[in-house]
Motif scaffolding. Structure first.
Motif, mmCIF file in Angstrom:
data_model
loop_
_atom_site.group_PDB
_atom_site.id
_atom_site.type_symbol
_atom_site.label_atom_id
_atom_site.label_comp_id
_atom_site.label_asym_id
_atom_site.label_seq_id
_atom_site.Cartn_x
_atom_site.Cartn_y
_atom_site.Cartn_z
ATOM 1 N N GLU A 34 -0.240 -1.171 -11.932
ATOM 2 C CA GLU A 34 0.647 -1.932 -11.058
ATOM 3 C C GLU A 34 1.915 -2.349 -11.794
ATOM 4 O O GLU A 34 3.010 -2.265 -11.249
ATOM 5 N N CYS A 35 1.756 -2.769 -13.038
ATOM 6 C CA CYS A 35 2.905 -3.173 -13.844
ATOM 7 C C CYS A 35 3.842 -1.991 -14.078
ATOM 8 O O CYS A 35 5.058 -2.127 -13.988
ATOM 9 N N SER A 36 3.284 -0.844 -14.350
ATOM 10 C CA SER A 36 4.077 0.357 -14.580
ATOM 11 C C SER A 36 4.905 0.722 -13.350
ATOM 12 O O SER A 36 6.088 1.056 -13.449
ATOM 13 N N LYS A 37 4.297 0.640 -12.171
ATOM 14 C CA LYS A 37 5.008 0.969 -10.937
ATOM 15 C C LYS A 37 6.156 0.002 -10.668
ATOM 16 O O LYS A 37 7.243 0.414 -10.271
ATOM 17 N N LEU A 38 5.910 -1.283 -10.869
ATOM 18 C CA LEU A 38 6.937 -2.282 -10.562
ATOM 19 C C LEU A 38 8.088 -2.282 -11.564
ATOM 20 O O LEU A 38 9.232 -2.500 -11.204
ATOM 21 N N THR A 39 7.783 -2.048 -12.840
ATOM 22 C CA THR A 39 8.812 -2.120 -13.868
ATOM 23 C C THR A 39 9.475 -0.776 -14.148
ATOM 24 O O THR A 39 10.470 -0.714 -14.848
ATOM 25 N N LYS A 40 8.887 0.293 -13.628
ATOM 26 C CA LYS A 40 9.375 1.656 -13.886
ATOM 27 C C LYS A 40 9.240 2.030 -15.364
ATOM 28 O O LYS A 40 9.947 2.900 -15.860
ATOM 29 N N CYS A 41 8.341 1.356 -16.079
ATOM 30 C CA CYS A 41 7.997 1.706 -17.455
ATOM 31 C C CYS A 41 6.734 2.555 -17.415
ATOM 32 O O CYS A 41 5.831 2.265 -16.636
ATOM 33 N N SER A 42 6.667 3.554 -18.242
ATOM 34 C CA SER A 42 5.442 4.351 -18.278
ATOM 35 C C SER A 42 4.311 3.532 -18.882
ATOM 36 O O SER A 42 4.542 2.558 -19.613
ATOM 37 N N LYS A 43 3.086 3.944 -18.593
ATOM 38 C CA LYS A 43 1.935 3.254 -19.173
ATOM 39 C C LYS A 43 1.938 3.407 -20.698
ATOM 40 O O LYS A 43 1.571 2.483 -21.409
ATOM 41 N N ALA A 44 2.392 4.544 -21.172
ATOM 42 C CA ALA A 44 2.480 4.755 -22.623
ATOM 43 C C ALA A 44 3.456 3.768 -23.258
ATOM 44 O O ALA A 44 3.202 3.231 -24.338
ATOM 45 N N THR A 45 4.576 3.517 -22.586
ATOM 46 C CA THR A 45 5.558 2.554 -23.084
ATOM 47 C C THR A 45 4.965 1.159 -23.119
ATOM 48 O O THR A 45 5.139 0.422 -24.088
ATOM 49 N N LEU A 46 4.247 0.783 -22.054
ATOM 50 C CA LEU A 46 3.620 -0.537 -22.009
ATOM 51 C C LEU A 46 2.579 -0.693 -23.117
ATOM 52 O O LEU A 46 2.493 -1.745 -23.745
ATOM 53 N N ARG A 47 1.817 0.367 -23.380
ATOM 54 C CA ARG A 47 0.839 0.317 -24.482
ATOM 55 C C ARG A 47 1.555 0.195 -25.834
ATOM 56 O O ARG A 47 1.090 -0.502 -26.733
ATOM 57 N N TYR A 48 2.672 0.906 -25.984
ATOM 58 C CA TYR A 48 3.460 0.821 -27.215
ATOM 59 C C TYR A 48 3.981 -0.598 -27.430
ATOM 60 O O TYR A 48 3.887 -1.137 -28.532
#
Length: 62
Positions: free
Chosen positions: A16-30
């Motif tokens: 959900e966070c990835s969709k709203l922020t337009k950040c990839s899940k890989a970026t969020l994990r990084y």
């Protein structure tokens, strides 16, 4: 707009966070690995992103 989407939610998962922020899940994990954004963890170990973290992530996308 974020308040309307996020209304009533305390936390959201990485998808959900990835969709709203337009950040990839890989970026969020990084970001989590580098302690730029440190989401809390659910009982099952999943990342839980708060409304404040979404605002912070929005600043990174500028």
């Amino acid at each position: 707009m974020l308040n309307e989407i996020y209304k009533g939610w305390k936390y959201m998962n990485i998808n959900e966070c990835s969709k709203l922020t337009k950040c990839s899940k890989a970026t969020l994990r990084y970001y989590d690995k580098k302690s730029i954004v440190t989401p809390s963890r659910d009982i099952n170990g999943y990342r839980d992103y708060s409304k404040e973290m979404l605002k912070k992530l929005g600043l990174f996308k500028l």
